[in-house]
Design an enzyme around this catalytic site. Sequence first.
Site, PDB file in Angstrom:
ATOM      1  N   HIS A   1      -2.189  -0.888 -11.992  1.00 19.39           N
ATOM      2  CA  HIS A   1      -2.899  -0.626 -10.737  1.00 19.39           C
ATOM      3  C   HIS A   1      -4.087  -1.562 -10.662  1.00 19.39           C
ATOM      4  O   HIS A   1      -4.699  -1.884 -11.681  1.00 19.39           O
ATOM      5  CB  HIS A   1      -3.368   0.837 -10.693  1.00 19.39           C
ATOM      6  CG  HIS A   1      -3.805   1.294  -9.335  1.00 19.39           C
ATOM      7  ND1 HIS A   1      -5.072   1.063  -8.856  1.00 19.39           N
ATOM      8  CD2 HIS A   1      -3.145   1.971  -8.365  1.00 19.39           C
ATOM      9  CE1 HIS A   1      -5.174   1.580  -7.642  1.00 19.39           C
ATOM     10  NE2 HIS A   1      -4.029   2.134  -7.318  1.00 19.39           N
TER      11      HIS A   1
ATOM     12  N   HIS B   1       0.844  -1.195   0.000  1.00 17.67           N
ATOM     13  CA  HIS B   1       0.000   0.000   0.000  1.00 17.67           C
ATOM     14  C   HIS B   1       0.880   1.246   0.000  1.00 17.67           C
ATOM     15  O   HIS B   1       1.329   1.686  -1.036  1.00 17.67           O
ATOM     16  CB  HIS B   1      -0.926  -0.048   1.226  1.00 17.67           C
ATOM     17  CG  HIS B   1      -2.025   0.966   1.216  1.00 17.67           C
ATOM     18  ND1 HIS B   1      -2.349   1.724   0.122  1.00 17.67           N
ATOM     19  CD2 HIS B   1      -2.898   1.349   2.200  1.00 17.67           C
ATOM     20  CE1 HIS B   1      -3.358   2.518   0.417  1.00 17.67           C
ATOM     21  NE2 HIS B   1      -3.705   2.320   1.674  1.00 17.67           N
TER      22      HIS B   1
ATOM     23  N   ASP C   1       2.707   5.900  -8.140  1.00 15.17           N
ATOM     24  CA  ASP C   1       3.831   5.519  -7.273  1.00 15.17           C
ATOM     25  C   ASP C   1       5.163   5.696  -7.997  1.00 15.17           C
ATOM     26  O   ASP C   1       6.171   6.061  -7.378  1.00 15.17           O
ATOM     27  CB  ASP C   1       3.674   4.071  -6.810  1.00 15.17           C
ATOM     28  CG  ASP C   1       2.400   3.854  -6.016  1.00 15.17           C
ATOM     29  OD1 ASP C   1       2.127   4.675  -5.128  1.00 15.17           O
ATOM     30  OD2 ASP C   1       1.676   2.884  -6.291  1.00 15.17           O
TER      31      ASP C   1
END
Length: 498
Positions: free
Chosen positions: A335, A296, A391
Amino acid sequence: MAIKTVARQSLTVIDNRTGKAYEIPIEHNSVRATDIKKIKAESQDGRPEDETNQGLRVYDPAYMNTAVVQSKITYINGQEGILRYRGYPIEQLVKKSNFLESAFLLLYGELPTSPQYSTWQDEVMHHTYIHSDIEGMFKSFRYDSHPMSMLTSAFATLGAFAPEANPSLRGQKLYTNAASGDMEALASLDKQILRIIGKAPTLAAASYRMRQGRPFNRPAQGLSYTGNFLYLLDHLSGSEYRPHPVLEKALDALFIIHADHEVNCSTATVLQVGSSLVDPYSVVAAGCAALYGPSHGGASESAIRMLMEIGSPENVPAFMKQVERRERVLVGFGHRVYKNIDPRSTAIRQLAEEVFEVTGRNQLLDTATTLAKYAMESEFMRSRNLYPNVDFYSGLIYQAMGFPLDFYPVLFAVPRCVGWLAHWRQQMLNPSGVKIWRPRQLYLGHGEREYVEISERDAKEKIGIFDAPVQVSHGGDSKRNHLATYKDERGDFLKPKL
């Protein structure tokens, strides 16, 4: 003139076990699990643990297709690559808004007017100071403690300094009474939100300064939310500290992007814990604990570590060949929600270039650029909709700004406090009240068994590696103690065990 027939918004289910038909209403493209529970049958396989006569259950590991709340906060369309806060596209907010304005939007549903924003900003910045005893709590950690461990503990500790905000001490309806218009309850609820958002950067900076062995800074007056955060992190001496405007803008944009993302892992944790009516400080601490996990909040860190391992641009083709052979895992691409381009990565891609112009480029950035270009041209990647995600780019910005890798989840947690609190506030203001979350399970273990006395138990013929504790190794002091002789607290004489 032909009359258009409107299809019934329902689902017809035929239970082949019984031959019965059930009509289940469809609302907002969903069916209620409690309606599924009305489908019952007598046990046919002799397993009473399946509880077939108590209604059919919905099995959905990892919440792959389960809606647990009705929300007005954030909308995601993974197929189309859409992310909106209260209806506003994330791209517009990153370009035109700032973090505190977007925070107000997420919490209260509308963009603030000029007077509202001025009051909101003043209130948040007024609550940036922390009690000196909390600084003492930070000093009790080892010098090399992970900053996320410190931040999680700090939020839990913060609740101990606000006993008036604890439903366990002030009554379980302390916050839920706000749903019926109780202004005192609503004021208490919103005050805790101000406290947490205001103090989050101060706590995060304290965890950073603790790792650096530097004294804690006091919040600076007159700076923006992210400008004050950079001051708390970096100021050493002198006066009139001002962070570089490009870095301040980049961090503010990343805070907007990370503020909320619907019911993700940590937000689900927040709502699960919040359903017990615990105080919001414990709720946020629980969110931090979930965010701490490498799947996460640690994804940006993992992406940078992967780039460091690749080493240089010329090593990218060989690495990607290993990925295509499924020998390596590619981090920072694709994702679980987005089956298209991550809209957050689109929003900050240009911002990343602006940061690199200020901080300068390095081999890691060149490696990342080569990897992204290779991925965009790769049929293997395109066929699987694997594009650089948020990210990937946020990790590059953090790395260029000089943040240590283990601080990335903290940089994620500070803005995510807003999203957590927006969902928690929505939960507390539910007119129907707050039901404690209590999911079911599918029990696959033994049926009822009779207890066997220890002297009569036989060892299993075949024992798997998961059926007994693994032998644990101990340090040298344990070995010495096992070789020693002594009397225990009962006065029994113990001989060496080795």
